[in-house]
Each structure stands twice: as structure tokens, then as C-alpha cells.
Design an enzyme around this catalytic site. Sequence first.
Site, mmCIF file in Angstrom:
data_model
loop_
_atom_site.group_PDB
_atom_site.id
_atom_site.type_symbol
_atom_site.label_atom_id
_atom_site.label_comp_id
_atom_site.label_asym_id
_atom_site.label_seq_id
_atom_site.Cartn_x
_atom_site.Cartn_y
_atom_site.Cartn_z
ATOM 1 C CB SER A 121 -0.954 -0.006 1.186
ATOM 2 O OG SER A 121 -0.311 -0.449 2.347
ATOM 3 C CG HIS A 142 -2.700 -0.658 -3.543
ATOM 4 N ND1 HIS A 142 -2.988 0.646 -3.242
ATOM 5 C CD2 HIS A 142 -2.874 -1.347 -2.387
ATOM 6 C CE1 HIS A 142 -3.324 0.737 -1.969
ATOM 7 N NE2 HIS A 142 -3.256 -0.453 -1.434
ATOM 8 C CD GLU A 154 -3.258 3.605 -5.966
ATOM 9 O OE1 GLU A 154 -3.050 2.927 -4.942
ATOM 10 O OE2 GLU A 154 -3.045 4.822 -6.017
ATOM 11 C CG ASN A 192 -3.000 4.042 1.211
ATOM 12 O OD1 ASN A 192 -4.064 4.090 1.824
ATOM 13 N ND2 ASN A 192 -2.499 2.905 0.758
#
Length: 285
Positions: A121, A142, A154, A192
Amino acid sequence: MAGLIEKVGVVGAGTMGNGIAQTFATAGAKVQLVDVDPVALERGLANVRGSLERFVKKGSMPQADADSTLGRLKSSTRLEDLANCELVVEAVVERADVKAKVFRALDGITPKSAILATNTSSISITQIAASTKRPAQVIGMHFMNPVPLMKLVEVIRGQETSPETTERTVACATALGKVPVEASDYPGFVSNRVLMPMINEAVYCLMEGVATKEGIDTVMKLGMNHPMGPLALADLIGLDVCLDILNVLHEGLGDDKYRPCPLLRRMVAAGRLGRKVQRGFYDYQ
Ligand code: CAA
């Protein structure tokens, strides 16, 4: 299905790993799920069975499809069992040293042509790739939690990732029924980098007594139409994972706006890690 890579390995049977394994198997791939810990492996398989049962119960998957999904999913405690995989997705603990060790081993075990993907992440794809002799075939894939439900993947290109690897990974994510979004290898990528400051700010609001935890979550749910509030979401992700990601953003981008809230640190120190231990900002017993 065009674009689907047919022989897939998943390393790590935790929350993300078992969801990723389930998603590939549902799409028709033969999946080998590996975890060194047999207890974690059994828990991961139980999660897959539970999730498939939920889909069958609500009528979104025929029982026969759930059965054939389980038939395509094999498990093992040995990385050597990934020797004929064309794609391996790593989803082990978020520690750069552990990931480097796994990738070094996978580099020696898998076919020369295989793509090695990481579900990290926030750890640098470039750094993980550097532990292999095939950095052009290392990429970030991801997934979001809960993986069987969330549409996004992702796809993160490291410094050396080749266009061919990116193309195959994007096509494969699409064949899974997901929507891939390409991103470059900077701390936290997109998801994130945007999500964690929101969660961190919600924890600051709680620490400063701006509102109760329920109040903060309700503001974001009813005021911004988020499916769950940021504190409940932090519990779903894991407070330790949130803290690790914030540390990566803080160090990697060098900006104090990412510094983890002291209350988040205190919750993690107290072992209040979220849903996985039945207690975080909320209690789940
Ligand atoms: N497998 C199968 N079905 C599942 C499931 C699973 N793992 N989890 C939930 N469901 C189903 C439930 O059975 C339920 O079905 P019905 O509507 O038919 O009853 C449905 O999903 C909704 O579940 P709930 O009623 O329990 O709760 P909900 O309506 O709040 O939905 C949610 C749950 C999908 C998790 C939703 O709250 C949501 O989208 N939350 C935000 C999740 C999110 O932001 N994820 C990203 C986190 S960030 C990340 O993962 C990346 C990182 O690097 C940190």
C-alpha cells in the site's frame, strides 16, 4: 477471458491475500495461495468460503460458480509450489525487509517470464524490484479491502517496470472485472496519499474533542456520502497499517502534514488495531 493470466500465485493469506486469491479464482485462474503459517492459511481459506457463501446467499453467484472457484484454489506453505506461475501477487506484511526476502526467493523459483506483483500500500515498487534480477517485470498491483467487492486496482510502475509488464497487468486487472488506474512510484501512490491524511485528520478531531467518534463518522457519511466514516474505515484497514503508511508518507515526502496523530500511535501501542482484533476505535465483540 482475454487478458487473464491463468496460473497465479498469491503469497500471504491475510485479509488482502485471501481476497486477491478469491478474486482471481472467481475469474477463472488457477490459484496457488501460499502462507508460511498453516493457521493463517486455514483462516484465509475460511474467509474465502465465507465470502463466497455471502455471494451465493444474496443471489449474486450461483452455487456451482462458488464450488468451481474453490476447486481452482489450492493452498500450500511452500513458495516452491509457485514454480509454474505466470504471475505472483505478494501480499505479506508491510515491511520492506520481508518483502525483499520474498521477492528474492520468488525470483529464483518462478519462470523467467513471470510477472512479480506486490500489493503493497505504500512501500516503493522500485525498492522491492531492486531485490530481483527482473526489475522490468516487477509492478504494483494494489487492491482495496474488501477485495471481492472493491472495483479499483492501482497499477504502479516502478522506475524499471517495462511497458509490456504494465500492459499485461492492466489487461489482467480488467479481466478480473476491476478498473485499473495507473500511477507512478511515489509514496502512498494516489489512494493512500489522499486517504490517509483524511483518516489522520479524523483522529486529530477525536483527540482534540472536536466531536465524538460517532459524530465524526456521521459527518463524513451523511455530509460527504462516504459509505463508512474515516474512523470505522481505519478499523477496517487496521490502525497499525494506517500508522505504517503515514510513516512512509511522512518520511518519503518529508512534509509534516503527514505526521501521524499521537492518538493513532497510542491506539496501536495499546494493541487496538481494529476489526482484526475486534477492537479499535470501536469494539466488535
Ligand atoms: N465478501 C462478500 N460480500 C461481502 C464482503 C466480502 N468480503 N464484505 C461485505 N460483503 C457484502 C455484505 O454481505 C453485504 O451484502 P448485502 O448488501 O447483500 O447484504 C454488502 O457487502 C454490504 O455489506 P455491509 O452491509 O456489511 O456493510 P456496508 O453496506 O457498509 O458495505 C463495504 C461494506 C463494502 C465495506 C462499504 O462500507 C465500503 O465500501 N466501505 C469503504 C471501503 C473502503 O474504502 N475500502 C478501501 C480501504 S483502503 C484499502 O483497502 C487500501 C489500503 O492500502 C489501505
